[in-house]
Structures are given as structure tokens and as C-alpha cells.
Design a protein around this motif. Structure first.
Motif, short mmCIF file in Angstrom:
data_model
loop_
_atom_site.label_atom_id
_atom_site.label_comp_id
_atom_site.label_asym_id
_atom_site.label_seq_id
_atom_site.Cartn_x
_atom_site.Cartn_y
_atom_site.Cartn_z
N LEU A 37 0.87 -1.17 0.00
CA LEU A 37 0.00 0.00 0.00
C LEU A 37 0.90 1.22 0.00
CD1 LEU A 37 -2.84 1.18 0.14
CD2 LEU A 37 -2.69 1.06 2.63
N MET A 38 0.76 2.07 -1.02
CA MET A 38 1.65 3.21 -1.19
C MET A 38 0.86 4.50 -1.32
SD MET A 38 4.74 1.80 -3.57
CE MET A 38 5.99 0.76 -2.77
N THR A 39 1.51 5.59 -0.96
CA THR A 39 0.90 6.91 -1.12
C THR A 39 1.81 7.77 -2.00
OG1 THR A 39 -0.12 8.75 0.08
CG2 THR A 39 1.97 7.92 0.95
N GLU A 40 1.21 8.61 -2.80
CA GLU A 40 1.96 9.38 -3.78
C GLU A 40 2.75 10.50 -3.10
OE1 GLU A 40 0.71 12.23 -7.39
OE2 GLU A 40 -0.02 10.16 -7.59
N GLU A 41 4.02 10.58 -3.48
CA GLU A 41 4.94 11.59 -2.93
C GLU A 41 5.09 12.78 -3.89
OE1 GLU A 41 9.78 11.79 -2.21
OE2 GLU A 41 8.79 9.87 -2.56
N ALA A 42 5.20 12.48 -5.18
CA ALA A 42 5.39 13.52 -6.19
C ALA A 42 5.00 12.95 -7.54
CB ALA A 42 6.85 13.99 -6.21
N ARG A 43 4.70 13.83 -8.48
CA ARG A 43 4.37 13.37 -9.84
C ARG A 43 4.79 14.42 -10.86
NH1 ARG A 43 -1.67 12.62 -11.49
NH2 ARG A 43 -1.76 11.32 -9.62
N VAL A 44 4.90 13.97 -12.12
CA VAL A 44 5.15 14.87 -13.22
C VAL A 44 4.34 14.37 -14.41
CG1 VAL A 44 7.18 13.59 -14.07
CG2 VAL A 44 6.94 16.02 -14.60
N ASP A 45 3.76 15.30 -15.17
CA ASP A 45 3.07 14.94 -16.40
C ASP A 45 4.08 14.84 -17.53
OD1 ASP A 45 0.51 14.82 -15.34
OD2 ASP A 45 0.11 16.95 -15.72
N GLY A 46 3.85 13.90 -18.44
CA GLY A 46 4.67 13.78 -19.63
C GLY A 46 4.05 14.52 -20.80
N PRO A 47 4.74 14.56 -21.94
CA PRO A 47 4.20 15.26 -23.11
C PRO A 47 2.87 14.72 -23.59
CG PRO A 47 6.54 14.77 -23.39
CD PRO A 47 6.10 14.04 -22.16
N ASP A 48 2.57 13.44 -23.29
CA ASP A 48 1.32 12.83 -23.75
C ASP A 48 0.28 12.71 -22.64
OD1 ASP A 48 1.70 12.17 -26.63
OD2 ASP A 48 3.46 11.15 -25.85
N SER A 49 0.39 13.56 -21.62
CA SER A 49 -0.58 13.49 -20.52
C SER A 49 -2.00 13.80 -20.98
CB SER A 49 -0.18 14.46 -19.41
OG SER A 49 -0.16 15.81 -19.89
N LYS A 50 -2.14 14.54 -22.08
CA LYS A 50 -3.47 14.89 -22.59
C LYS A 50 -4.25 13.65 -23.01
CE LYS A 50 -1.63 15.73 -27.25
NZ LYS A 50 -0.25 15.36 -26.87
N LEU A 51 -3.55 12.55 -23.26
CA LEU A 51 -4.24 11.33 -23.69
C LEU A 51 -5.02 10.69 -22.56
CD1 LEU A 51 -1.54 9.73 -26.02
CD2 LEU A 51 -3.50 11.15 -26.63
N ARG A 52 -4.85 11.17 -21.32
CA ARG A 52 -5.67 10.67 -20.21
C ARG A 52 -7.14 11.00 -20.44
NH1 ARG A 52 -2.73 8.84 -16.04
NH2 ARG A 52 -0.67 9.73 -15.64
N GLY A 53 -7.41 12.12 -21.10
CA GLY A 53 -8.79 12.52 -21.35
C GLY A 53 -9.59 12.74 -20.09
N GLY A 54 -8.93 13.20 -19.03
CA GLY A 54 -9.63 13.44 -17.78
C GLY A 54 -9.85 12.20 -16.93
N GLN A 55 -9.35 11.05 -17.37
CA GLN A 55 -9.52 9.80 -16.64
C GLN A 55 -8.41 9.61 -15.61
OE1 GLN A 55 -12.35 7.85 -17.25
NE2 GLN A 55 -12.82 9.65 -18.51
N LEU A 56 -8.71 8.87 -14.54
CA LEU A 56 -7.73 8.61 -13.51
C LEU A 56 -6.94 7.32 -13.75
CD1 LEU A 56 -9.85 9.52 -10.34
CD2 LEU A 56 -8.13 10.93 -11.48
N THR A 57 -7.47 6.43 -14.59
CA THR A 57 -6.84 5.13 -14.82
C THR A 57 -5.44 5.31 -15.40
OG1 THR A 57 -9.03 4.23 -15.32
CG2 THR A 57 -7.12 2.90 -15.94
N PRO A 58 -4.43 4.59 -14.90
CA PRO A 58 -3.09 4.69 -15.47
C PRO A 58 -3.05 4.26 -16.94
CG PRO A 58 -3.01 3.68 -13.29
CD PRO A 58 -4.46 3.78 -13.67
#
Length: 241
Positions: free
Chosen positions: A112-133
Motif C-alpha cells: 500500500l503506497m501513497t503518492e509523494e510527487a508526480r510529473v506529467d509527460g508530453p502525452d498526458s493529454k491522452l488521459r482525457g480526464g480519466q484517472l486510470t493509469p
């Protein structure tokens, strides 16, 4: 919450059907749980600089199941279950078939882990507002061998690795995590648009930053990874469209 595990061939198709159609929807009904993703690992040859634990850690790796929530508290087993030695509310809701299927997993390892930090990549727009990895992930789970190694790890991700992945074509994003419970203290989740993008992009990082790659070759052996970590895996649920 991350589970790595293997499945016996005789039960594989039945387990996957149950998991995708019954178990995942049941977990998603838990208060605070936001998303789920299931991945099948690729068989890769890992570089010799990566050291793996010799401890008796469960070594299942063929499948990786991830659930994301508002906080780690969504996955508690309930204080009363520990105080009274009883099943948690969620465990009590499982059917005999659910328990049978869960017991069929081999070599299961859970963190069980908790997020410490994150960065978006150039293709982050492909998430389309979804949370799924993303459709393809690289997931590392490990410990630092010394306090100095932990300090270097912080610098490695904050000052180099995360900024580099934030510029890498094909990268959707990257998350650095720390453990609430489980064998590993650290986790890192790279997300890519596809396996092909990952396989093309990761060697490019080393080529573009040779001075950092030299440091990496000295530093990475100061970490101890879980069995077969890092895993590269492709999403099988939800289906990639």
C-alpha cells in the motif's frame, strides 16, 4: 494498493473473468476508491546494475493489480477487526467464490503506497480526464540500503529522472510513491502510451543525459529491488481502446 502475483495456467481464464467482472467492481464500491487497473507483465532482461533482494519475499510478478483511492485509509482492514480478531467489513462481504479465487493466486506480494510527487509527460493529454493509469507502465519497488542512498534517491528523482520523463515523447506521466505497508519502502510508476513508446523512449533518456547515466550506474546498486522489479506491463483491464 498494488498486488503482484502469478496464476496457475489451469485457472487463469476463470480467474481473470472473475477479477474483471466481479471482484474489481466490488472493490470500486468501497468508500473512497476511485479507480482500478490490471496489467500483464512483459518478460524482460533486467540490467545487471539492478540488485534484487535475497529475503524470502513473495516473487509473483506475472500480473499487477492496482487500485487508487482518495487516501490510503480507503484500504484499511478496520480497527475493530484487529481489536476483536474478526474479519473486516470488506472481507465479510466476500463470497465463497471470491475467497476461492483469491486463494488461487501464487506468490502474491502486496504494498500500500501513497503518492509523494508526480510529473506529467508530453502525452498526458491522452488521459482525457480519466484517472486510470496508461496502457503501459514500468513499476519499480525497492528499498535504499543506507540513509545516504535514500538522500541520493530523492535527488535522483527530483532533479533528474522526473524532469527528464516530463520531456520524453510517449510518456503520459510518472509518480513517485512511498510505502504505507509492504516490503518495499519506495515505488515509482512510469506511464507510457504503449509498450513500443516505452521501449523506444527509455534508452533515449540514457543517450540524452550521459553524465546522469554515469551517476546512475554508480548509484542504482545502492538500492535493493523486489523480485523482478522493475516490471514493465501492459494493461488488460480496462481494455485499451
Amino acid at each position: 494498493m498494488i498486488s503482484w502475483y502469478d496464476l496457475p495456467a489451469a485457472n487463469r481464464e476463470a480467474h481473470l473473468a472473475w477479477l474483471h467482472q466481479t471482484y474489481i467492481p466490488k472493490v470500486l464500491k468501497r468508500p473512497g476508491v476511485l479507480w482500478a487497473a490490471h496489467y500483464a507483465s512483459e518478460k524482460l532482461t533486467l540490467p545487471p546494475r539492478i540488485r534484487h533482494t535475497s529475503e524470502p519475499v513473495p516473487a509473483g510478478n506475472d500480473y499487477i493489480l492496482l487500485f487508487g483511492a482518495e487516501s490510503s485509509h480507503a484500504f484499511t482492514r478496520d480497527a475493530q477487526s484487529f481489536a476483536n480478531g474478526t474479519a473486516s467489513r470488506f472481507e465479510a462481504s466476500l463470497s465463497d467464490e471470491d475467497r476461492k479465487m483469491l486463494a488461487s493466486r501464487a506468490g502474491e506480494r502486496v504494498c500500500l503506497m501513497t503518492e509523494e510527487a508526480r510529473v506529467d509527460g508530453p502525452d498526458s493529454k491522452l488521459r482525457g480526464g480519466q484517472l486510470t493509469p496508461a496502457p503501459c507502465i514500468q513499476l519499480g519497488s525497492f528499498r535504499g540500503n543506507t540513509i545516504e542512498a535514500e538522500e541520493q534517491l530523492l535527488a535522483w528523482y527530483a532533479d533528474w529522472r522526473m524532469p527528464a520523463l516530463g520531456k520524453l515523447p510517449g510518456c503520459v506521466g510518472m509518480r513517485k510513491m512511498v510505502s504505507v505497508y509492504g516490503w518495499a519502502k519506495h515505488g515509482v510508476l512510469f506511464e507510457f502510451t504503449s509498450l513500443e513508446a516505452r521501449n523506444k523512449g527509455m534508452p533515449e533518456v540514457a543517450r540524452l543525459y550521459p553524465e546522469m547515466e554515469a551517476w546512475t550506474n554508480r548509484f542504482i546498486p545502492e538500492l535493493t529491488h523486489a523480485p523482478r522489479s522493475p516490471n514493465v506491463a501492459c494493461r488488460i483491464w480496462p481494455p485499451v481502446t
